[in-house]
Design a protein around this motif. Structure first.
Motif, PDB file in Angstrom:
ATOM      1  N   VAL A 258       7.105 100.728  41.656  1.00  0.00           N
ATOM      2  CA  VAL A 258       6.908  99.767  40.572  1.00  0.00           C
ATOM      3  C   VAL A 258       6.029  98.625  41.050  1.00  0.00           C
ATOM      4  O   VAL A 258       5.029  98.266  40.411  1.00  0.00           O
ATOM      5  N   GLN A 259       6.395  98.038  42.182  1.00  0.00           N
ATOM      6  CA  GLN A 259       5.598  96.936  42.722  1.00  0.00           C
ATOM      7  C   GLN A 259       4.191  97.406  43.085  1.00  0.00           C
ATOM      8  O   GLN A 259       3.222  96.667  42.916  1.00  0.00           O
ATOM      9  N   ALA A 260       4.075  98.651  43.580  1.00  0.00           N
ATOM     10  CA  ALA A 260       2.761  99.183  43.918  1.00  0.00           C
ATOM     11  C   ALA A 260       1.887  99.309  42.676  1.00  0.00           C
ATOM     12  O   ALA A 260       0.689  99.007  42.703  1.00  0.00           O
ATOM     13  N   THR A 261       2.478  99.743  41.568  1.00  0.00           N
ATOM     14  CA  THR A 261       1.732  99.885  40.321  1.00  0.00           C
ATOM     15  C   THR A 261       1.243  98.533  39.812  1.00  0.00           C
ATOM     16  O   THR A 261       0.078  98.369  39.419  1.00  0.00           O
ATOM     17  N   ILE A 262       2.128  97.544  39.830  1.00  0.00           N
ATOM     18  CA  ILE A 262       1.748  96.206  39.379  1.00  0.00           C
ATOM     19  C   ILE A 262       0.616  95.658  40.238  1.00  0.00           C
ATOM     20  O   ILE A 262      -0.371  95.112  39.726  1.00  0.00           O
ATOM     21  N   LEU A 263       0.737  95.823  41.558  1.00  0.00           N
ATOM     22  CA  LEU A 263      -0.291  95.317  42.456  1.00  0.00           C
ATOM     23  C   LEU A 263      -1.626  96.006  42.215  1.00  0.00           C
ATOM     24  O   LEU A 263      -2.687  95.362  42.200  1.00  0.00           O
ATOM     25  N   ALA A 264      -1.593  97.320  42.001  1.00  0.00           N
ATOM     26  CA  ALA A 264      -2.818  98.073  41.776  1.00  0.00           C
ATOM     27  C   ALA A 264      -3.571  97.553  40.560  1.00  0.00           C
ATOM     28  O   ALA A 264      -4.800  97.406  40.581  1.00  0.00           O
ATOM     29  N   TYR A 265      -2.849  97.244  39.490  1.00  0.00           N
ATOM     30  CA  TYR A 265      -3.489  96.706  38.287  1.00  0.00           C
ATOM     31  C   TYR A 265      -3.931  95.264  38.494  1.00  0.00           C
ATOM     32  O   TYR A 265      -5.009  94.864  38.049  1.00  0.00           O
ATOM     33  N   ASP A 266      -3.102  94.475  39.170  1.00  0.00           N
ATOM     34  CA  ASP A 266      -3.458  93.086  39.412  1.00  0.00           C
ATOM     35  C   ASP A 266      -4.748  92.966  40.225  1.00  0.00           C
ATOM     36  O   ASP A 266      -5.555  92.057  40.007  1.00  0.00           O
ATOM     37  N   LEU A 267      -4.951  93.894  41.159  1.00  0.00           N
ATOM     38  CA  LEU A 267      -6.113  93.828  42.040  1.00  0.00           C
ATOM     39  C   LEU A 267      -7.316  94.576  41.492  1.00  0.00           C
ATOM     40  O   LEU A 267      -8.373  94.582  42.108  1.00  0.00           O
ATOM     41  N   GLY A 268      -7.145  95.228  40.355  1.00  0.00           N
ATOM     42  CA  GLY A 268      -8.269  95.936  39.758  1.00  0.00           C
ATOM     43  C   GLY A 268      -8.492  97.318  40.324  1.00  0.00           C
ATOM     44  O   GLY A 268      -9.493  97.962  40.006  1.00  0.00           O
ATOM     45  N   LEU A 269      -7.571  97.799  41.170  1.00  0.00           N
ATOM     46  CA  LEU A 269      -7.715  99.145  41.712  1.00  0.00           C
ATOM     47  C   LEU A 269      -7.481 100.184  40.628  1.00  0.00           C
ATOM     48  O   LEU A 269      -8.034 101.276  40.660  1.00  0.00           O
ATOM     49  N   ALA A 270      -6.639  99.838  39.669  1.00  0.00           N
ATOM     50  CA  ALA A 270      -6.391 100.688  38.507  1.00  0.00           C
ATOM     51  C   ALA A 270      -6.617  99.846  37.264  1.00  0.00           C
ATOM     52  O   ALA A 270      -6.448  98.628  37.295  1.00  0.00           O
TER      53      ALA A 270
END
Length: 221
Positions: free
Chosen positions: A201-213
């Motif tokens: 969950v935290q990985a998904t949020i971080l990925a979107y926050d950083l623009g990776l996804a």
């Protein structure tokens, strides 16, 4: 433990769970404060948490429940948020507060049971369609990307992170990359450790926050 301010809703969820031979409802709570108190007494493995409740809401309760292990069992409950989504603007914050995932309240019984088992096993419940709606709702408020945070990851770990953010399971990621599920699990554990994250969950949020996804934009009538 089932937490909801509506007695009929609590009873419905409890009946579905208790009908399963491997699951048992240890308590029901009508608000966040009661949930925190009962969790400290009974140490449930999983908490089904409503968000909007009088008194202490589900967001505050989630933060308190996941902050430290319960005594004396030393268990940190896995919180599965149950939401109508369209009315609950706090789902994103609940995930940041420590929830292990979320389901819509109109989910089918088998989806609810699958979600409980997933989070109980230590994984995160991230239904791809709901994840896209969630990210869509908060995409405009995401912080500016910070690529430096991802420099510790290998190219394969970044690839795995992107697939995790898209809601894919380890088996699906293994099929996409042509590797074993054990290899995928190793990559996931490695990237979580490098980034200081608790779960997918935290990985998904971080990925979107950083623009990776990025959210998948769809036409809305």
């Amino acid at each position: 433990m089932v937490v909801d301010d509506q007695a009929v809703v609590r009873a419905g969820f409890a009946a579905i769970v208790d009908a399963e031979p491997d699951l048992h409802v240890v308590a029901e709570a009508q608000d966040g404060a009661q949930a925190v108190r009962l969790a400290r007494e009974l140490s449930p493995d999983v908490v089904l948490m409503d968000i909007r409740m009088p008194g202490m809401d589900g967001l505050t309760a989630t933060r308190l429940l996941t902050a430290e292990p319960t005594e004396p069992a030393g268990v940190v409950p896995r919180v599965l948020v149950l939401t109508t989504f369209d009315q609950d603007a706090y789902v994103h914050d609940a995930l940041r507060a420590g929830a292990s995932g979320f389901l819509l309240k109109d989910a089918l019984p088998e989806e609810l049971l699958a979600g409980i088992r997933v989070v109980a096993s230590g994984e995160a419940m991230l239904a791809p369609t709901v994840t896209r709606r969630l990210i869509d709702a908060f995409a405009d408020t995401a912080p500016a990307p910070d690529p430096e945070l991802l420099t510790s990851l290998t190219p394969r770990e970044r690839e795995v992170l992107t697939l995790v953010a898209a809601g894919h399971t380890n088996a699906e990621i293994a099929g996409t990359l042509g590797v074993t599920t054990g290899t995928v699990k190793s990559h996931v554990n490695a990237l979580l450790g490098k980034l200081g994250l608790r779960d997918r969950v935290q990985a998904t949020i971080l990925a979107y926050d950083l623009g990776l996804a990025r959210p998948r934009r769809t036409h809305r009538e």
